[in-house]
Design an enzyme around this catalytic site. Structure first.
Site, PDB file in Angstrom:
ATOM      1  N   ASP A   1       0.715  -1.589  -0.047  1.00  0.00           N
ATOM      2  CA  ASP A   1      -0.007  -0.352   0.111  1.00  0.00           C
ATOM      3  C   ASP A   1       1.189   1.213   0.389  1.00  0.00           C
ATOM      4  O   ASP A   1       1.550   1.336   0.782  1.00  0.00           O
ATOM      5  CB  ASP A   1      -0.905  -0.035   0.976  1.00  0.00           C
TER       6      ASP A   1
ATOM      7  N   ASN B   1      -0.706   4.409  -0.625  1.00  0.00           N
ATOM      8  CA  ASN B   1      -1.065   5.730   0.393  1.00  0.00           C
ATOM      9  C   ASN B   1      -1.272   5.190   1.681  1.00  0.00           C
ATOM     10  O   ASN B   1      -2.112   6.420   1.393  1.00  0.00           O
ATOM     11  CB  ASN B   1      -2.140   6.279  -0.634  1.00  0.00           C
TER      12      ASN B   1
ATOM     13  N   ASP C   1      -4.234   3.876   2.531  1.00  0.00           N
ATOM     14  CA  ASP C   1      -5.444   3.836   2.947  1.00  0.00           C
ATOM     15  C   ASP C   1      -5.670   2.502   3.880  1.00  0.00           C
ATOM     16  O   ASP C   1      -7.331   1.860   3.098  1.00  0.00           O
ATOM     17  CB  ASP C   1      -6.629   3.796   2.022  1.00  0.00           C
TER      18      ASP C   1
ATOM     19  N   ASP D   1      -2.259  -1.124  -3.984  1.00  0.00           N
ATOM     20  CA  ASP D   1      -2.541  -0.498  -4.959  1.00  0.00           C
ATOM     21  C   ASP D   1      -1.402  -0.666  -5.974  1.00  0.00           C
ATOM     22  O   ASP D   1       0.043  -1.605  -5.892  1.00  0.00           O
ATOM     23  CB  ASP D   1      -2.491   0.562  -4.449  1.00  0.00           C
TER      24      ASP D   1
ATOM     25  N   GLU E   1      -7.491 -21.182 -16.146  1.00  0.00           N
ATOM     26  CA  GLU E   1      -7.965 -21.667 -14.812  1.00  0.00           C
ATOM     27  C   GLU E   1      -9.062 -22.977 -15.355  1.00  0.00           C
ATOM     28  O   GLU E   1     -10.002 -22.408 -15.406  1.00  0.00           O
ATOM     29  CB  GLU E   1      -8.328 -20.790 -13.899  1.00  0.00           C
TER      30      GLU E   1
ATOM     31  N   HIS F   1      -3.615 -17.082  -4.795  1.00  0.00           N
ATOM     32  CA  HIS F   1      -5.068 -16.559  -3.552  1.00  0.00           C
ATOM     33  C   HIS F   1      -6.323 -16.965  -3.413  1.00  0.00           C
ATOM     34  O   HIS F   1      -6.730 -16.504  -2.766  1.00  0.00           O
ATOM     35  CB  HIS F   1      -5.177 -15.243  -4.252  1.00  0.00           C
TER      36      HIS F   1
HETATM   37  C1  NOJ Z   1     -11.228 -17.532 -10.002  1.00  0.00           C
HETATM   38  C2  NOJ Z   1     -10.458 -16.853  -9.412  1.00  0.00           C
HETATM   39  O1  NOJ Z   1      -9.058 -16.925  -8.667  1.00  0.00           O
HETATM   40  C3  NOJ Z   1     -11.108 -17.013  -7.822  1.00  0.00           C
HETATM   41  O2  NOJ Z   1     -10.710 -15.672  -6.577  1.00  0.00           O
HETATM   42  C4  NOJ Z   1     -12.359 -15.446  -8.322  1.00  0.00           C
HETATM   43  O3  NOJ Z   1     -13.106 -15.740  -6.606  1.00  0.00           O
HETATM   44  C5  NOJ Z   1     -13.430 -17.270  -9.059  1.00  0.00           C
HETATM   45  N1  NOJ Z   1     -12.506 -17.016  -9.808  1.00  0.00           N
HETATM   46  C6  NOJ Z   1     -14.432 -16.042  -9.959  1.00  0.00           C
HETATM   47  O4  NOJ Z   1     -13.689 -15.315 -10.803  1.00  0.00           O
END
Ligand code: NOJ
Length: 559
Positions: free
Chosen positions: A21, A23, A25, A29, A256, A329
């Protein structure tokens, strides 16, 4: 096998909200990313995959896009994004943007129009159906708990959302939608990006008639995967995207595909008529899930990990190309699941890194993985931010009256926020991620685990990754060699070879805190050996038989 830059690259994934981050907040970013490009260059990665930075109301942290051509206000401006891209390119780093086009946000103008009336010109951009007997059009469950349908007051019809109700599925059957998507991709190519990660791309084509899912339990909503995974027109839609856009540029593309098996992997990535360069399959990630999905949890077994990884290594060889990943993630931290995040955190994180990066495929490092960041256990559900976690918690605790302690344990194991705690830069307050209030709490172990410490310590996990990346640049066998599993039935050691011409890599990994005996199979002959990388001090010893230390890993180059 053809030589390609994207086979020789190592990718680093940035989840911008949690990266840095600039700034104060509390939210990571774009400028924050630019500030850390020297760090990425030091690590030596070639490509950044940037999770979505487009305008979004953030129901799913940017995976719900309300404007595909604008930067999220919380993240900065288009000018800042351009500076970031220039900063990457100057350092020889390429950029992959995240293409989230199975669905948009319900705040996208297409959807705002679409919901207005049944004859609106955007109506058919989404999947609308009348209800059946006062209920949803079918019994499908959403990935994020509850029904996959939402009733909309304005017209009284339901729209389909496989993810959250703020993520309505786009209707790929509509050629106008597909051509809008092509234009979006062209827009970013014109801006100079080097490729795309295609989000949830195996659910874009739904079976005609949207049949009810088979009822397998007494839940109100059922898993309809067979009617939307790898749907009848998926390959056709992707072929069109490739022909119209991707194939005209030198891009890196990765799909994916949580449902992909080997055949699908080959169909997607083969160099004759494939549609993307590589895929993310989920089979190894699913080793900790039971038949009921990610919240139906079980322990993984080394024998299964060997089986799954080996199958993909062998069966894709020469026919397609894979991504190599253990984190992103959406997944818990790999050292907490497949390693040992306590006594052997550093050793096991290095072992996992070596074991993965020596396989065939393009390796991905998720932010913080290079530091050995771990899972987190927040005391209260209020500390969690992820829509998937909250929807599941509500359904389990409020509707099904499951004991909250049991549900929290599930979240500790597999909740996506494990990966989304702020990047740990240093030992100062909030791990140096922000000077403000972080949008999600930092992992309390940041004083010990952080980038500043790692950069000071030549024996850190960071420098281990750096070395793995350097080795990849030096030895073609790491990229192009054929894989062979050895010691198949060993219960603690995962060992394999990679061979290219007269060069062999021997990769030995101890997945346990024990000290098992490694015995070299007799058919592996060599006249000289060179130790390329290890996570313990290793002397000039005979490798025919030796005891491994806990989580030890070694790579020898045999000629
Ligand atoms: C896969 C993404 O990696 C995930 O983070 C997301 O919630 C779903 N697709 C929906 O876009």
């Amino acid at each position: 096998m053809s030589k390609q830059w994207w086979k020789e690259s190592v990718v680093y994934q940035v989840y911008p909200r949690s990266f840095n981050d600039s700034n104060g907040d509390g939210i990571g970013d774009i400028k924050g990313i630019t500030e850390k490009l020297d760090y990425l260059q030091e690590l030596g990665i070639d490509v950044v995959w940037l999770s979505p930075v487009y305008q979004s109301p953030n129901d799913d942290n940017g995976y719900d896009i309300s404007d595909y051509r604008d930067i999220m206000s919380e993240f900065g401006t288009m000018e800042e994004w351009e500076e970031m891209l220039d900063g990457m390119h100057v350092r020889g780093i390429k950029l992959l943007m995240d293409l989230v086009v199975n669905h948009s946000s319900d705040e996208h103008t297409w959807f705002l129009e679409s919901r207005k009336s049944k004859d609106n010109e955007y109506r058919d951009y989404y999947i609308w159906r009348p209800g059946k007997d006062g209920k949803a059009p079918n019994n499908w469950a959403s990935f994020f708990s509850g029904s996959a349908w939402q009733n909309d007051e304005e017209t009284g019809e339901y729209y389909l959302h496989l993810f959250s109700k703020k993520q309505p599925d786009l209707n790929w059957e509509n050629p106008k939608v597909r051509s809008e998507i092509h234009d979006v991709v062209r827009f970013w190519i014109d801006k100079g990006v080097d490729g795309f990660r295609l989000d949830a791309i195996d659910v874009i084509s739904k079976t005609e008639g949207l049949p009810d899912a088979k009822v397998v339990n007494d839940d109100q909503y059922q898993w309809g995967g067979e009617y939307f995974f790898n749907g009848p027109r998926m390959m056709e839609f992707l072929k069109e995207l490739d022909d119209e856009v991707f194939s005209k540029h030198d891009l890196m593309t990765v799909a994916e595909t949580s449902s992909a098996d080997i055949d699908r992997g080959i169909a997607l990535t083969n160099e004759q008529d494939g549609v993307v360069n590589m895929l993310f399959h989920f089979e190894h990630m699913d080793l900790t899930s039971g038949p009921g999905g990610k919240w139906d949890q079980k322990d993984w077994e080394l024998a299964d990990l060997k089986r799954v990884m080996t199958k993909w290594q062998n069966d894709l060889e020469g026919k397609g190309w894979n991504s190599l990943y253990m984190e992103n993630h959406d997944q818990p931290r790999s050292v907490s699941v497949f390693g040992n995040d306590k006594e052997y955190r550093v050793k096991s994180a290095k072992m996992l890194a070596t074991w993965l990066h020596m396989m065939q495929g393009t390796p991905y490092i998720y932010q913080g993985q290079e530091l050995g960041m771990t899972n987190v256990r927040f005391g209260s559900i209020e500390d969690y931010r992820d829509v998937e976690i909250h929807n599941m918690y509500k359904e389990q605790v409020l509707e099904k009256e499951v004991d909250p302690v049991t549900v929290m344990e599930k979240i500790y194991k597999k909740g996506r926020d494990n990966a989304r705690t702020p990047m740990q830069w240093d030992a100062s307050e909030n791990a140096g991620f922000t000077t403000g209030d972080p949008w999600i709490k930092v992992n309390p172990n940041y004083k010990e685990i952080n980038a500043e410490e790692a950069l000071k310590d030549p024996a850190s996990i960071f420098y281990h990754y750096k070395k793995l990346i350097e080795l990849r640049k030096k030895h073609d066998v790491i990229v192009y060699g054929s894989y062979k599993l050895i010691l198949e039935d060993h219960s603690e050691i995962y060992a394999y070879t990679r061979t290219l011409n007269d060069e062999t890599l021997l990769v030995i990994s101890n997945f346990s805190d024990k000290t098992p005996l490694f015995e070299l199979p007799e058919d592996i002959g060599f006249s000289s050996k060179e130790l390329l990388i290890s996570n313990y001090e290793v002397g000039e010893e005979d490798i025919k038989g030796f005891k491994l230390k806990p989580y030890e890993s070694r790579v020898y180059r045999l000629t």
